[in-house]
Scaffold this motif. Structure first.
Motif, short mmCIF file in Angstrom:
data_model
loop_
_atom_site.label_atom_id
_atom_site.label_comp_id
_atom_site.label_asym_id
_atom_site.label_seq_id
_atom_site.Cartn_x
_atom_site.Cartn_y
_atom_site.Cartn_z
N THR A 116 3.77 0.47 -3.66
CA THR A 116 2.47 0.55 -2.99
C THR A 116 1.98 -0.86 -2.72
N THR A 117 0.93 -0.96 -1.95
CA THR A 117 0.38 -2.27 -1.60
C THR A 117 -0.25 -2.96 -2.81
N ARG A 118 -0.34 -4.26 -2.68
CA ARG A 118 -1.10 -5.08 -3.62
C ARG A 118 -2.35 -5.55 -2.88
N SER A 119 -3.40 -5.81 -3.61
CA SER A 119 -4.63 -6.30 -2.99
C SER A 119 -4.35 -7.61 -2.25
N THR A 120 -4.75 -7.67 -0.99
CA THR A 120 -4.48 -8.84 -0.16
C THR A 120 -5.69 -9.14 0.72
N PRO A 121 -6.43 -10.21 0.41
CA PRO A 121 -7.59 -10.58 1.24
C PRO A 121 -7.12 -11.17 2.56
N PHE A 122 -7.93 -10.98 3.61
CA PHE A 122 -7.61 -11.56 4.91
C PHE A 122 -8.87 -11.76 5.74
N ILE A 123 -8.73 -12.48 6.82
CA ILE A 123 -9.78 -12.89 7.75
C ILE A 123 -10.85 -13.70 7.00
N VAL A 138 -6.88 -5.76 2.01
CA VAL A 138 -6.08 -4.56 1.88
C VAL A 138 -6.23 -4.10 0.43
N GLN A 139 -6.47 -2.84 0.23
CA GLN A 139 -6.63 -2.29 -1.12
C GLN A 139 -5.26 -2.11 -1.77
N SER A 140 -5.20 -2.23 -3.07
CA SER A 140 -3.95 -1.99 -3.77
C SER A 140 -3.74 -0.49 -3.94
N GLY A 141 -2.48 -0.10 -4.10
CA GLY A 141 -2.15 1.29 -4.40
C GLY A 141 -1.91 2.18 -3.19
N ILE A 142 -1.88 1.63 -1.98
CA ILE A 142 -1.64 2.44 -0.79
C ILE A 142 -0.13 2.59 -0.60
N MET A 188 -6.53 -7.90 15.24
CA MET A 188 -5.55 -6.86 14.95
C MET A 188 -4.27 -7.45 14.39
N LEU A 189 -3.84 -8.58 14.93
CA LEU A 189 -2.65 -9.24 14.40
C LEU A 189 -2.88 -9.72 12.97
N GLY A 190 -4.06 -10.24 12.68
CA GLY A 190 -4.38 -10.66 11.31
C GLY A 190 -4.37 -9.50 10.34
N THR A 191 -4.88 -8.36 10.78
CA THR A 191 -4.88 -7.17 9.94
C THR A 191 -3.46 -6.68 9.71
N ALA A 192 -2.66 -6.64 10.76
CA ALA A 192 -1.26 -6.22 10.62
C ALA A 192 -0.50 -7.15 9.68
N ARG A 193 -0.74 -8.45 9.82
CA ARG A 193 -0.08 -9.43 8.94
C ARG A 193 -0.45 -9.19 7.48
N ALA A 194 -1.72 -8.94 7.22
CA ALA A 194 -2.17 -8.68 5.84
C ALA A 194 -1.56 -7.40 5.29
N LEU A 195 -1.45 -6.37 6.11
CA LEU A 195 -0.83 -5.12 5.66
C LEU A 195 0.64 -5.33 5.31
N GLN A 215 2.01 -8.22 4.39
CA GLN A 215 2.06 -9.04 3.17
C GLN A 215 1.75 -8.21 1.93
N ALA A 216 0.77 -7.32 2.01
CA ALA A 216 0.43 -6.45 0.88
C ALA A 216 1.60 -5.54 0.54
N SER A 217 2.34 -5.10 1.55
CA SER A 217 3.51 -4.26 1.33
C SER A 217 4.64 -5.04 0.67
N ILE A 218 4.88 -6.25 1.17
CA ILE A 218 5.91 -7.11 0.58
C ILE A 218 5.58 -7.41 -0.88
#
Length: 94
Positions: free
Chosen positions: A5-12, A24-28, A70-77, A79-82
């Motif tokens: 699942t994702t890890r918490s990842t701040p962005f923007i 990005v919230q953790s646990g997704i 949108m690109l910044g959001t996608a990048r954060a998603l 990174q949270a997945s990685i």
């Protein structure tokens, strides 16, 4: 092995303070996250293609800004997945 699942990842980052506006919230589940990444990238691509042909100059700037967000959001998603995958492989709880 736990499902990743994702890890918490701040962005923007905010302009005038050292804080992030979103995270990005953790646990997704990663499948949900990657589906959202695909949508954000498709939308950013469409906006980027529209920007140069905008009939009003102020629209060009708005389309460009929206695609960047949108690109910044996608990048954060991504990174949270990685980070979530690394945590599972390291034996941490995601």
């Amino acid at each position: 092995m736990n499902d990743p699942t994702t890890r918490s990842t701040p962005f923007i980052r905010c302009d005038h303070v050292d804080l992030h506006l979103f995270a990005v919230q953790s646990g997704i589940p990663l499948l949900d996250t990657l589906e959202h990444v695909a949508v954000y990238l498709s939308c950013a691509e469409a906006l980027a293609h529209q920007a140069p042909t905008a009939t009003r100059p102020e629209h060009c700037g708005s389309l460009y800004w929206a695609s960047q967000q949108m690109l910044g959001t996608a990048r954060a998603l991504v990174q949270a997945s990685i980070d979530g995958l690394h945590a599972v492989h390291a034996g941490d709880e995601a």
